[in-house]
Design a protein around this motif. Structure first.
Motif, PDB file in Angstrom:
ATOM      1  N   MET A   1      52.125  42.110  54.219  1.00 15.04           N
ATOM      2  CA  MET A   1      51.714  41.846  52.838  1.00 15.04           C
ATOM      3  C   MET A   1      50.491  42.676  52.464  1.00 15.04           C
ATOM      4  O   MET A   1      50.414  43.207  51.353  1.00 15.04           O
ATOM      5  CB  MET A   1      51.441  40.354  52.642  1.00 15.04           C
ATOM      6  N   GLU A   2      49.544  42.811  53.379  1.00 19.05           N
ATOM      7  CA  GLU A   2      48.344  43.609  53.111  1.00 19.05           C
ATOM      8  C   GLU A   2      48.692  45.077  52.885  1.00 19.05           C
ATOM      9  O   GLU A   2      48.173  45.711  51.969  1.00 19.05           O
ATOM     10  CB  GLU A   2      47.351  43.483  54.258  1.00 19.05           C
ATOM     11  N   TYR A   3      49.567  45.617  53.726  1.00 19.21           N
ATOM     12  CA  TYR A   3      49.947  47.018  53.584  1.00 19.21           C
ATOM     13  C   TYR A   3      50.734  47.245  52.303  1.00 19.21           C
ATOM     14  O   TYR A   3      50.591  48.269  51.649  1.00 19.21           O
ATOM     15  CB  TYR A   3      50.726  47.490  54.810  1.00 19.21           C
ATOM     16  N   ARG A   4      51.585  46.297  51.927  1.00 19.55           N
ATOM     17  CA  ARG A   4      52.324  46.411  50.662  1.00 19.55           C
ATOM     18  C   ARG A   4      51.370  46.404  49.479  1.00 19.55           C
ATOM     19  O   ARG A   4      51.501  47.189  48.547  1.00 19.55           O
ATOM     20  CB  ARG A   4      53.318  45.267  50.503  1.00 19.55           C
ATOM     21  N   ALA A   5      50.387  45.513  49.525  1.00 21.50           N
ATOM     22  CA  ALA A   5      49.399  45.432  48.433  1.00 21.50           C
ATOM     23  C   ALA A   5      48.583  46.719  48.371  1.00 21.50           C
ATOM     24  O   ALA A   5      48.306  47.225  47.286  1.00 21.50           O
ATOM     25  CB  ALA A   5      48.484  44.222  48.634  1.00 21.50           C
ATOM     26  N   ARG A   6      48.220  47.234  49.519  1.00 18.87           N
ATOM     27  CA  ARG A   6      47.452  48.478  49.571  1.00 18.87           C
ATOM     28  C   ARG A   6      48.249  49.639  48.988  1.00 18.87           C
ATOM     29  O   ARG A   6      47.744  50.447  48.239  1.00 18.87           O
ATOM     30  CB  ARG A   6      47.070  48.777  51.018  1.00 18.87           C
TER      31      ARG A   6
ATOM     32  N   ALA B   1      50.663  49.405  46.798  1.00 16.21           N
ATOM     33  CA  ALA B   1      50.874  49.174  45.361  1.00 16.21           C
ATOM     34  C   ALA B   1      49.671  49.593  44.536  1.00 16.21           C
ATOM     35  O   ALA B   1      49.811  49.950  43.365  1.00 16.21           O
ATOM     36  CB  ALA B   1      51.175  47.693  45.113  1.00 16.21           C
ATOM     37  N   THR B   2      48.482  49.585  45.139  1.00 17.82           N
ATOM     38  CA  THR B   2      47.296  49.962  44.402  1.00 17.82           C
ATOM     39  C   THR B   2      47.038  51.473  44.408  1.00 17.82           C
ATOM     40  O   THR B   2      46.152  51.947  43.724  1.00 17.82           O
ATOM     41  CB  THR B   2      46.039  49.266  44.954  1.00 17.82           C
ATOM     42  N   ARG B   3      47.826  52.203  45.170  1.00 21.43           N
ATOM     43  CA  ARG B   3      47.656  53.674  45.231  1.00 21.43           C
ATOM     44  C   ARG B   3      48.215  54.337  44.018  1.00 21.43           C
ATOM     45  O   ARG B   3      49.056  54.046  43.349  1.00 21.43           O
ATOM     46  CB  ARG B   3      48.336  54.254  46.460  1.00 21.43           C
TER      47      ARG B   3
END
Length: 69
Positions: A60-65, A67-69
């Motif tokens: 989940m953290e990597y997906r969120a990271r 998505a913010t790129r």
């Protein structure tokens, strides 16, 4: 009574995490999850349920990271 083994669920969580961060090797992903749980890179002392949870949180953290790129 020994902890319940959940190898299929651990593998699924591991594959999901590696799909988000394909540059990592399997051992690296497991070490990251283990160190998050225990502060050490010793995955052999972690119960499957805890490893699954750690891998899911990392995913989940990597997906969120991403998505913010």
């Amino acid at each position: 009574m020994s902890p319940k083994r959940l190898p299929e669920q651990v593998m699924e969580a591991l594959l999901n995490f590696l799909a988000e961060e394909p540059d990592l090797r399997v051992g690296q992903a497991i070490a990251i999850a283990a160190s998050r749980l225990t502060g050490q890179c010793d995955p052999f002392s972690i119960e499957d349920e805890k490893m699954i949870k750690a891998l899911q949180e990392l995913t989940m953290e990597y997906r969120a990271r991403r998505a913010t790129r």
